[in-house]
Scaffold this motif. Structure first.
Motif, PDB file in Angstrom:
ATOM      1  N   ARG A 136     -16.427  -1.526   2.705  1.00 13.96           N
ATOM      2  CA  ARG A 136     -17.552  -2.121   1.976  1.00 13.96           C
ATOM      3  C   ARG A 136     -17.270  -3.574   1.712  1.00 13.96           C
ATOM      4  NH1 ARG A 136     -18.221   2.435   2.950  1.00 13.96           N
ATOM      5  NH2 ARG A 136     -19.497   3.981   1.966  1.00 13.96           N
ATOM      6  N   SER A 161     -11.699  -2.342   6.177  1.00 13.19           N
ATOM      7  CA  SER A 161     -12.542  -2.353   5.002  1.00 13.19           C
ATOM      8  C   SER A 161     -13.844  -1.639   5.246  1.00 13.19           C
ATOM      9  CB  SER A 161     -12.838  -3.786   4.568  1.00 13.19           C
ATOM     10  OG  SER A 161     -13.804  -3.804   3.584  1.00 13.19           O
ATOM     11  N   ALA A 172     -10.510   3.695  -1.386  1.00 10.92           N
ATOM     12  CA  ALA A 172     -11.060   2.542  -0.670  1.00 10.92           C
ATOM     13  C   ALA A 172     -12.551   2.301  -0.801  1.00 10.92           C
ATOM     14  CB  ALA A 172     -10.711   2.655   0.822  1.00 10.92           C
ATOM     15  N   VAL A 173     -13.266   3.075  -1.614  1.00 14.17           N
ATOM     16  CA  VAL A 173     -14.713   2.890  -1.732  1.00 14.17           C
ATOM     17  C   VAL A 173     -15.032   2.411  -3.148  1.00 14.17           C
ATOM     18  CG1 VAL A 173     -16.983   3.973  -1.567  1.00 14.17           C
ATOM     19  CG2 VAL A 173     -15.143   4.703  -0.042  1.00 14.17           C
ATOM     20  N   TYR A 210      -9.619  -0.603  -1.694  1.00  8.93           N
ATOM     21  CA  TYR A 210     -10.806  -1.427  -1.462  1.00  8.93           C
ATOM     22  C   TYR A 210     -10.493  -2.902  -1.680  1.00  8.93           C
ATOM     23  CZ  TYR A 210     -15.180  -3.803  -2.362  1.00  8.93           C
ATOM     24  OH  TYR A 210     -16.208  -4.724  -2.338  1.00  8.93           O
TER      25      TYR A 210
END
Length: 212
Positions: free
Chosen positions: A212, A210, A124-125, A34
């Motif tokens: 978020r 991406s 990634a979150v 992230y």
């Protein structure tokens, strides 16, 4: 890296623990993927903040990975949630959106992507707890107004456009009031597939960008 990143911690706080004013977000402990995605987005113009763009303009992806890895490995304690003034009805609306979404508006529950404990999903979150109310409101507003973007498919942009201003207020009030459990870590799996494809989340069928 500690010495190299003084330019980052000057705004984001020691170890990236966040500034007291709630304007600069916490970097510490967020998933490495992230953080890398957001650094790319600032560098490449999908997120708009001139200072960040200037600082990152000539950095390679390899160096952005180093920065992301460093902050993902920092785990200073979270402060207690700030006292809020939201009504009971607003907080309940926020809780319902977080845990159940709004099927009529095609808004998925926040926990469907950010994890049941809202501590994020590796790699990634990001987590949604331990984040100041003003920052949550500002970022949802930026998604909603198109000032913050991600690689396609831009799932958060789609979700934010379905939110009313009252929904944004309710979400930010409820989320910012939740304490972060000691030793909280991003989840590694979700109980079900993510409800939307997101451009930076490998689990949703992509490997770059991406979410978020």
């Amino acid at each position: 890296m500690h010495q190299r990143l003084i330019a980052c911690t000057a705004c984001h706080g020691k170890q990236g623990r966040a500034a007291a004013d709630g304007y600069y977000p916490r970097l510490a402990g967020k998933p490495e993927g992230y953080l890398f995605n957001q650094l790319q987005n600032f560098r490449d113009g999908r997120r708009q903040y001139p200072l960040m763009t200037y600082m990152l303009a000539n950095m390679s992806d390899d160096y952005l990975h180093e920065i992301a890895r460093y902050f993902s490995e920092q785990h200073p304690p979270y402060p207690a949630p700030a006292a809020g003034d939201a009504s009971a009805a607003m907080l309940e609306r926020g809780r319902l959106l977080v845990h159940h979404g709004d099927a009529a508006k095609k808004i998925p529950a926040c926990i469907a992507c950010h994890g049941q404990a809202l501590t994020g999903l590796a790699p990634a979150v990001p987590g949604l707890i331990g984040v100041p109310r003003d920052y949550i409101s500002a970022q949802l507003g930026a998604w909603k107004n198109g000032l913050r973007q991600a690689r396609q498919p831009d799932c958060m942009s789609h979700i934010a456009r379905q939110l009313t201003l009252e929904d944004v207020s309710a979400l930010s009030a409820w989320l910012s009031g939740q304490p972060v459990p000691p030793g909280a870590q991003p989840a590694t799996t979700l109980p079900a597939s993510m409800p939307l494809a997101c451009g930076g989340v490998p689990q949703s069928g992509t490997t770059e960008g991406s979410a978020r």
